[in-house]
Enzyme design. Structure first.
Site, short mmCIF file in Angstrom:
data_model
loop_
_atom_site.label_atom_id
_atom_site.label_comp_id
_atom_site.label_asym_id
_atom_site.label_seq_id
_atom_site.Cartn_x
_atom_site.Cartn_y
_atom_site.Cartn_z
N ARG A 221 45.15 34.50 29.18
CA ARG A 221 44.29 35.04 28.12
C ARG A 221 45.09 35.11 26.82
NH1 ARG A 221 40.51 33.84 30.65
NH2 ARG A 221 38.85 35.13 31.50
N HIS A 269 39.67 26.60 25.60
CA HIS A 269 39.41 27.46 26.78
C HIS A 269 38.64 26.66 27.84
CE1 HIS A 269 39.08 31.86 28.19
NE2 HIS A 269 39.03 31.05 29.24
N1 NAP Z 1 41.83 29.20 30.83
C1 NAP Z 1 40.93 29.10 31.78
O1 NAP Z 1 40.10 28.20 31.79
C2 NAP Z 1 40.95 30.10 32.91
C3 NAP Z 1 40.16 29.87 34.05
C4 NAP Z 1 40.26 30.77 35.10
C5 NAP Z 1 41.09 31.86 35.02
N2 NAP Z 1 41.82 32.05 33.89
C6 NAP Z 1 42.71 33.20 33.78
O2 NAP Z 1 43.59 33.22 34.89
C7 NAP Z 1 43.69 34.55 35.32
C8 NAP Z 1 44.19 34.60 36.74
O3 NAP Z 1 43.17 34.16 37.62
P1 NAP Z 1 43.35 34.30 39.20
O4 NAP Z 1 42.09 33.90 39.82
O5 NAP Z 1 44.60 33.60 39.62
O6 NAP Z 1 43.59 35.88 39.34
P2 NAP Z 1 44.11 36.69 40.61
O7 NAP Z 1 43.79 35.94 41.85
O8 NAP Z 1 43.62 38.07 40.44
O9 NAP Z 1 45.71 36.67 40.47
C9 NAP Z 1 46.38 37.37 39.46
C10 NAP Z 1 47.88 37.21 39.65
O10 NAP Z 1 48.53 37.82 38.53
C11 NAP Z 1 49.48 38.76 39.02
N3 NAP Z 1 49.63 39.89 38.10
C12 NAP Z 1 48.67 40.76 37.66
N4 NAP Z 1 49.21 41.68 36.82
C13 NAP Z 1 50.54 41.39 36.77
C14 NAP Z 1 51.62 41.99 36.09
N5 NAP Z 1 51.49 43.08 35.33
N6 NAP Z 1 52.86 41.44 36.25
C15 NAP Z 1 53.03 40.37 37.06
N7 NAP Z 1 52.03 39.75 37.72
C16 NAP Z 1 50.80 40.26 37.57
C17 NAP Z 1 48.93 39.23 40.35
O11 NAP Z 1 49.98 39.82 41.09
P3 NAP Z 1 49.78 40.25 42.64
O12 NAP Z 1 49.85 38.97 43.40
O13 NAP Z 1 50.93 41.13 42.90
O14 NAP Z 1 48.43 40.93 42.71
C18 NAP Z 1 48.39 37.91 40.91
O15 NAP Z 1 49.43 37.16 41.50
C19 NAP Z 1 42.29 35.12 35.10
O16 NAP Z 1 42.30 36.53 35.05
C20 NAP Z 1 41.94 34.51 33.78
O17 NAP Z 1 42.39 35.34 32.73
C21 NAP Z 1 41.77 31.21 32.85
#
Ligand code: NAP
Length: 306
Positions: A221, A269
């Site tokens: 983000r 995005h």
């Molecule tokens: N640009 C785009 O097109 C696009 C598309 C989809 C998603 N995204 C972004 O990608 C993000 C991640 O998606 P996801 O599905 O992978 O989410 P997810 O499955 O919830 O995974 C989030 C990861 O981030 C880690 N995390 C959260 N807070 C943290 C912190 N303070 N310090 C270190 N690590 C932290 C979590 O740690 P734990 O493993 O310990 O829980 C987990 O490994 C979304 O929230 C979105 O913002 C962007």
């Protein structure tokens, strides 16, 4: 009743959900849902959207990121929020990350600028096994990206909030581990969710920990990155290349210097887009399970904001 809010593809979602869930009435609204709404299927609904929805049982988000939903005052804390789990996005993220890593590793960023000056100069060879990639976030997106790049032969580190274990990936957690990891990173890939803890995480001090000439792939983000610090690092050459998909203000302002920066590559995005058919398949299966009283996956932990 299922109410859909989406600014672009609302008709497609209504039609597909209606076919997948024939026992439900599926409607859309651009303003205020009817109070009979039992499930809301949304992407960035306007403020006040959830106010007064006394029959609301659950909210389904048409994406992986829930940062704009968890802090809303019109959505009571007891209403569960479900995000999309992968639903075809991880594969797109792998492609996006692979493209960015190769762009830097094979010096396409340098060749693009050389081409503009008609300069014929071969850059030094760099192999995958000598390229250190660090992935921030090891969830549905980052976890798949890290293991895919490791399987391709890159040296991969991963950073998460809690301890994780992934095949061929050196996993670390905790902020002090992050600073250490950055110092040994050629390509930094950000796939973190936006939370109070990750907002502004990539500030000038952290970017400065990267070795000279490193690259950034930024697809979490926009608010996680200090864009002015990034510009300073790109201008000075401290950072050689940035592939940027998310910005603190979207769409990126036409006057923003990143649009024309010779060391930045901008995408709107679009790193991993929600696939309508995959999203509807997942959400309809979850609604059917809820109606049968079963527990379902994808629930957002609102206290940790992801
Ligand atoms: N640009 C785009 O097109 C696009 C598309 C989809 C998603 N995204 C972004 O990608 C993000 C991640 O998606 P996801 O599905 O992978 O989410 P997810 O499955 O919830 O995974 C989030 C990861 O981030 C880690 N995390 C959260 N807070 C943290 C912190 N303070 N310090 C270190 N690590 C932290 C979590 O740690 P734990 O493993 O310990 O829980 C987990 O490994 C979304 O929230 C979105 O913002 C962007």
């Amino acid at each position: 009743m299922i109410t859909v809010y989406h600014s672009e593809h609302v008709q497609a979602y209504v039609q597909a959900l209606g076919s997948a869930l024939p026992g439900h009435r599926v409607v859309h609204t651009m303003l205020k849902p009817q109070t009979a709404t039992r499930y809301a299927v949304v992407w960035n609904p306007p403020p006040g959207f959830f106010t007064g929805l006394t029959d609301l049982q659950a909210v389904f988000v048409l994406g992986a990121g829930v940062d704009r939903l968890v802090a809303r005052e019109d959505l009571p804390a007891h209403i569960p929020i479900y995000r999309l789990s992968d639903a075809g996005m991880a594969e797109q993220m792998i492609e996006y990350a692979r493209y960015g890593v190769l762009h830097w590793q094979r010096s396409f960023d340098l060749y693009r600028n050389q081409q503009q000056q008609r300069q014929w100069q071969v850059q030094p060879d760099r192999r995958k096994q000598d390229t250190r990639v660090s992935v921030l976030g090891l969830g549905e997106m980052g976890g798949r990206v890290a293991t895919a790049l490791a399987a391709e032969g890159y040296q991969v580190n991963g950073f998460s909030r809690s301890a994780r274990s992934l095949s061929a990936v050196t996993c670390v957690h905790g902020e002090s581990a992050l600073d250490e990891m950055l110092a040994h990173t050629d390509v930094l890939i950000n796939m973190l969710p936006l939370t109070p803890a990750t907002r502004s995480l990539l500030d000038g001090a952290r970017l400065a920990r990267l070795p000279a000439g490193a690259a950034l792939i930024h697809a979490g983000r926009g608010e996680q990155l200090d864009e002015n610090a990034l510009l300073t690092a790109l201008d000075s050459g401290a950072l050689r290349f940035a592939l940027l998909d998310v910005f603190s203000l979207e769409p990126l302002a036409k006057t923003h210097p990143l649009w024309v920066h010779p060391h930045a590559l901008i995408t709107p995005h679009s790193a991993a887009q929600t696939l309508i058919s995959a999203a509807v398949l997942q959400i309809s299966a979850r609604i059917k399970a809820l109606e049968l009283g079963q527990s379902i996956s994808g629930k957002v932990e609102r206290a940790r904001a992801y």
